[in-house]
Scaffold this motif. Structure first.
Motif, PDB file in Angstrom:
ATOM      1  N   CYS A 230       0.744  -1.018  -0.084  1.00 49.52           N
ATOM      2  CA  CYS A 230      -0.057  -0.012   0.040  1.00 49.52           C
ATOM      3  C   CYS A 230       0.840   1.248   0.059  1.00 49.52           C
ATOM      4  N   ARG A 233       1.994   1.726  -3.640  1.00 52.34           N
ATOM      5  CA  ARG A 233       0.983   2.327  -4.258  1.00 52.34           C
ATOM      6  C   ARG A 233       0.721   3.908  -4.124  1.00 52.34           C
ATOM      7  N   GLU A 251      -9.814  -1.734  -9.502  1.00 51.54           N
ATOM      8  CA  GLU A 251     -10.541  -2.131  -8.223  1.00 51.54           C
ATOM      9  C   GLU A 251     -12.033  -2.529  -8.866  1.00 51.54           C
ATOM     10  N   PHE A 255     -10.137  -6.808  -9.393  1.00 50.67           N
ATOM     11  CA  PHE A 255      -8.765  -7.347  -9.594  1.00 50.67           C
ATOM     12  C   PHE A 255      -8.372  -7.971  -8.079  1.00 50.67           C
ATOM     13  N   ARG A 256      -8.655  -7.311  -7.032  1.00 50.90           N
ATOM     14  CA  ARG A 256      -8.151  -7.753  -5.688  1.00 50.90           C
ATOM     15  C   ARG A 256      -8.873  -9.089  -5.444  1.00 50.90           C
ATOM     16  N   SER A 257     -10.225  -8.985  -5.669  1.00 48.30           N
ATOM     17  CA  SER A 257     -10.952 -10.219  -5.204  1.00 48.30           C
ATOM     18  C   SER A 257     -10.564 -11.348  -6.110  1.00 48.30           C
ATOM     19  N   VAL A 259      -7.540 -11.925  -7.639  1.00 46.08           N
ATOM     20  CA  VAL A 259      -6.523 -12.709  -6.989  1.00 46.08           C
ATOM     21  C   VAL A 259      -6.632 -13.496  -5.742  1.00 46.08           C
ATOM     22  N   ILE A 260      -7.572 -12.676  -4.972  1.00 48.40           N
ATOM     23  CA  ILE A 260      -7.650 -13.685  -3.401  1.00 48.40           C
ATOM     24  C   ILE A 260      -8.333 -15.024  -4.075  1.00 48.40           C
TER      25      ILE A 260
END
Length: 284
Positions: A230, A233, A251, A255-257, A259-260
């Motif tokens: 972070c 970023r 977002e 993207f984040r979800s 990858v998770i």
């Protein structure tokens, strides 16, 4: 006890077709001159021929006759081939042998049960950047292994990148984060390059820029030059600038979800051989 590392032999028992991981480990250790002799066994001559192209001095065999000659035996077969391979190889194992498994989801006790020998056992999860001496490896050893065995594995893989000793109950959680993640990162790099091409850059230049940007960003974090992603970023994104607009687009695209979920799905696949409990709901 093993002889000195430089004076030892390694045998790599691979599945049908010499796999990328076995090749990465052997080529990296060969480049570092960490073993005197490399033996390879496989069911197909073409796979062994490919190994000979990479390591001309390797001793190759279509059977397991060379296993007993090695000090360290790397088992690099797919998990579904564990039982027949370990039963076959186990006939040649003694207390002098250190068996190093890279089979995902296969416990050291399972290996012990199938070999029916008093060999020492270690288990690791490497990744293919070992080929560039930039690998990430987690490993564990069973109660039969000595302190020297653990130090040996640590030295082997530290020479090929980053290496950490963990408890076996954490091992099945490693593939999603580091074992399989080079594939995720490759997808991200390819997408970055595609975006560059769509913006007007030549393909080769876009790919080089994308790959080096990811390599550099990872290096800053891996070397501790930036304490948290972070912070990186925030350091790149200025108020109202182009970078924060790009981050917002990622977002909004989930993207984040994504990858998770990739990590969780990879882990579920790995622990299908065990009984670990993971979240049942997808991240949205």
């Amino acid at each position: 006890m093993l002889r000195s590392l430089v004076g030892s032999e390694m045998c790599i028992r691979d599945s049908i077709g010499a796999g990328a991981m076995a090749t990465a480990i052997a080529c990296g250790l060969h480049e570092k001159k960490m073993f005197k002799t490399f033996y390879f066994t496989d069911h197909t001559q073409s796979a062994l021929d490919r190994i000979k192209e990479r390591i001309p001095t390797a001793i190759v065999s279509l059977d397991n006759t060379t296993v007993a000659q090695a000090d360290v035996i790397v088992i690099a077969v797919k998990p579904q081939f564990c039982k027949p391979v370990m039963r076959e190889v186990g006939k040649k194992l003694t207390e002098k042998h250190l068996v190093l498994s890279i089979m995902a989801g296969v416990t050291m006790q399972s290996i012990r049960d199938e070999t029916a020998s008093n060999c020492r056992i270690a288990r690791c999860m490497p990744n293919t950047p070992l080929l560039a001496l930039l690998g990430t490896v987690a490993f564990c050893v069973d109660k039969s292994a000595t302190k020297a065995d653990a130090e040996l594995v640590q030295r082997m893989f530290s020479a090929l990148g980053f290496c950490a000793q963990i408890n076996e109950n954490q091992m099945d959680l490693i593939p999603g984060v580091s074992g399989s993640s080079p594939a995720f990162v490759a997808l991200f790099i390819d997408a970055l390059a595609d975006g560059g091409v769509q913006s007007g850059l030549p393909r080769a230049l876009a790919m080089q820029l994308a790959a080096n940007a990811v390599y550099g960003a990872g290096g800053l974090l891996a070397k501790g030059l930036v304490a948290h992603p972070c912070l990186m970023r925030d350091g790149v994104c200025s108020p109202g600038g182009s970078s924060i607009v790009g981050v917002t687009a990622l977002e909004n695209g989930g993207f984040r979800s994504a990858v998770i979920n990739a990590v969780l799905e990879t882990t579920r696949r790995t622990v299908s051989y065990t009984h670990l409990t993971l979240p049942t709901k997808r991240i949205v």
